[in-house]
Scaffold this motif. Structure first.
Motif, mmCIF file in Angstrom:
data_model
loop_
_atom_site.group_PDB
_atom_site.id
_atom_site.type_symbol
_atom_site.label_atom_id
_atom_site.label_comp_id
_atom_site.label_asym_id
_atom_site.label_seq_id
_atom_site.Cartn_x
_atom_site.Cartn_y
_atom_site.Cartn_z
ATOM 1 N N VAL A 1 1.016 -1.066 0.170
ATOM 2 C CA VAL A 1 -0.151 -0.036 0.032
ATOM 3 C C VAL A 1 1.074 1.376 -0.213
ATOM 4 N N ARG A 2 0.494 1.943 -1.033
ATOM 5 C CA ARG A 2 1.388 3.258 -1.093
ATOM 6 C C ARG A 2 1.160 4.387 0.047
ATOM 7 N N GLN A 3 2.126 5.175 0.495
ATOM 8 C CA GLN A 3 1.832 6.217 1.466
ATOM 9 C C GLN A 3 0.742 7.374 0.989
ATOM 10 N N ARG A 4 0.755 7.507 -0.279
ATOM 11 C CA ARG A 4 0.037 8.305 -0.760
ATOM 12 C C ARG A 4 -1.572 7.923 -0.845
ATOM 13 N N THR A 5 -1.796 6.677 -1.000
ATOM 14 C CA THR A 5 -2.923 6.023 -1.033
ATOM 15 C C THR A 5 -3.457 6.050 0.290
ATOM 16 N N VAL A 6 -2.788 5.826 1.450
ATOM 17 C CA VAL A 6 -3.169 5.922 2.926
ATOM 18 C C VAL A 6 -3.450 7.190 3.212
ATOM 19 N N GLU A 7 -2.587 8.316 2.901
ATOM 20 C CA GLU A 7 -2.941 9.455 3.073
ATOM 21 C C GLU A 7 -4.241 10.128 2.440
ATOM 22 N N ARG A 8 -4.660 9.748 1.411
ATOM 23 C CA ARG A 8 -5.905 10.016 0.666
ATOM 24 C C ARG A 8 -7.093 8.993 1.071
ATOM 25 N N SER A 9 -6.946 8.004 1.891
ATOM 26 C CA SER A 9 -8.044 7.189 2.215
ATOM 27 C C SER A 9 -8.917 7.509 3.291
ATOM 28 N N GLU A 10 -10.380 7.154 3.299
ATOM 29 C CA GLU A 10 -11.080 7.412 4.424
ATOM 30 C C GLU A 10 -10.664 6.697 5.615
ATOM 31 N N ALA A 11 -9.977 5.786 5.294
ATOM 32 C CA ALA A 11 -9.615 4.577 6.348
ATOM 33 C C ALA A 11 -8.743 5.247 7.369
ATOM 34 N N VAL A 12 -7.824 6.159 6.938
ATOM 35 C CA VAL A 12 -6.815 6.778 7.733
ATOM 36 C C VAL A 12 -7.483 7.612 8.965
ATOM 37 N N ARG A 13 -8.804 7.906 8.795
ATOM 38 C CA ARG A 13 -9.266 8.736 9.745
ATOM 39 C C ARG A 13 -9.461 8.071 10.955
ATOM 40 N N ALA A 14 -9.567 6.639 10.958
ATOM 41 C CA ALA A 14 -9.604 5.656 12.451
ATOM 42 C C ALA A 14 -8.232 5.968 13.107
ATOM 43 N N VAL A 15 -7.112 6.475 12.375
ATOM 44 C CA VAL A 15 -5.853 6.624 13.023
ATOM 45 C C VAL A 15 -5.481 7.984 12.867
ATOM 46 N N PRO A 16 -5.917 9.108 13.477
ATOM 47 C CA PRO A 16 -5.515 10.634 13.205
ATOM 48 C C PRO A 16 -4.173 10.886 13.093
ATOM 49 N N LEU A 17 -3.286 10.169 13.861
ATOM 50 C CA LEU A 17 -1.857 10.518 13.995
ATOM 51 C C LEU A 17 -1.311 10.173 12.867
ATOM 52 N N ILE A 18 -1.559 9.277 12.202
ATOM 53 C CA ILE A 18 -1.019 8.714 10.641
ATOM 54 C C ILE A 18 -1.181 9.920 9.806
ATOM 55 N N GLY A 19 -2.573 10.554 9.772
ATOM 56 C CA GLY A 19 -2.698 11.451 8.809
ATOM 57 C C GLY A 19 -2.087 12.875 9.105
ATOM 58 N N ARG A 20 -1.609 13.248 10.250
ATOM 59 C CA ARG A 20 -1.035 14.170 10.745
ATOM 60 C C ARG A 20 0.402 14.043 10.345
ATOM 61 N N ALA A 21 0.892 12.857 10.133
ATOM 62 C CA ALA A 21 2.207 12.630 10.118
ATOM 63 C C ALA A 21 2.586 12.620 8.621
ATOM 64 N N MET A 22 1.627 11.984 7.707
ATOM 65 C CA MET A 22 2.000 11.884 6.433
ATOM 66 C C MET A 22 2.466 12.966 5.623
ATOM 67 N N PRO A 23 1.990 14.138 5.726
ATOM 68 C CA PRO A 23 2.401 15.315 4.895
ATOM 69 C C PRO A 23 3.904 15.710 5.145
ATOM 70 N N PHE A 24 4.315 15.219 6.316
ATOM 71 C CA PHE A 24 5.806 15.500 6.351
ATOM 72 C C PHE A 24 6.816 14.339 5.786
ATOM 73 N N VAL A 25 6.252 13.456 5.295
ATOM 74 C CA VAL A 25 6.894 12.123 4.809
ATOM 75 C C VAL A 25 7.449 12.493 3.497
#
Length: 284
Positions: free
Chosen positions: A74-98
């Protein structure tokens, strides 16, 4: 420079991929955003690259049973744009810095964990949330706490014949608060210092520091929030903690003392942010 010669293998199943890793002279190719530069600079010379990008079952991205499952392909960009990542907000906050968007479009979450760069954001997030990493090897499947996966700079506890198949993050609960921040010379550069924070309203707070040691450093910081959960009140404690955590010798971009100061400031700021978020629903 160009990479040293290597064989290329694209297996049709996870078991075939594991067989291809036998012998210890092979490397897994998923996104390639960390591996390819290493090959180009000849910092690594594996005899074989095992391409897992099209293996069935490794592209799973779903929330099930209170857990966010992210497969190895699974690509990082896919995770960043997925509705599923809302379940783990910390990932969403970190991803733009990757890295940068272009790198996230190819890089994978599991690949970042496997590469174990000390300045990487995702290993720190996984350690902060006590995620679970699933590995498949010739002896079967085993689960490793993310906090035990990285054992040093660019080094993990996974065997050379083991493949990370997925990582499992616990979904956030009501009353959870999060904080994430890092300081880098430019956006997308390696972090000079960074923190991932998780605060629980019912009690408990965890901080993971990155970019300041050879692996993510996790601390239980519950006691720091008990007396004065303000940035001014926390600074003496976070400064002392930072001085203990930072063990890098420093480099041209920042001395040990400078990184410790950055870490102390970021830790206090994000702890306050996470604490407020955890308690805001109760006061709404």
């Amino acid at each position: 420079m160009k990479a040293a010669p290597f064989a290329y293998h694209r297996p049709d199943s996870v078991d075939e991929a594991v067989d291809a890793l036998a012998g210890g002279d092979a490397k897994v190719l998923a996104g390639g955003q960390s591996l390819v530069p290493v090959l180009a600079m000849r910092l690594g010379r594996p005899g074989t690259l095992v391409d897992i990008t099209r293996l069935p079952g490794l592209d799973d991205l779903e929330v099930y049973g209170g857990v966010l499952r992210i497969g190895a392909a699974v690509r990082q960009r896919t995770v960043e744009r997925s509705e599923a990542v809302r379940a783990v907000p910390l990932i969403g906050r970190a991803m733009p810095f990757v890295g940068h968007r272009e790198l996230r479009s190819r890089g994978t979450v599991c690949g970042s964990l496997a590469h174990a760069d000390p300045a990487a954001e995702l290993p720190a997030v996984a350690a902060c949330l006590d995620a679970t990493v699933v590995l498949r090897g010739p002896r079967g499947t085993r689960q490793v706490p993310a906090r035990e996966l990285v054992v040093g700079a660019m080094t993990t506890s996974a065997g050379p014949d083991e493949l990370i198949t997925e990582v499992r993050f616990p979904a956030a609960a009501s009353g959870d608060g999060f904080g994430f921040a890092e300081i880098a010379r430019r956006h997308g550069d390696y972090a000079l210092a960074g923190v991932a924070v998780h605060v629980r309203r019912g009690g408990g707070a965890t901080l993971a520091a990155f970019g300041v040691s050879d692996r993510p450093v996790v601390r239980d910081v519950t006691a720091l929030l008990e007396d004065d959960p303000t940035e001014a009140g926390l600074r003496p404690s976070t400064d002392a903690m930072a001085d203990e955590i930072v063990d890098t010798a420093g480099d041209a971009h920042g001395s040990r003392g400078y990184r410790a100061r950055l870490l102390g400031v970021l830790a206090a700021r994000e702890l306050v942010r996470a604490h407020r978020e955890a308690h805001q629903e109760a006061h709404a």
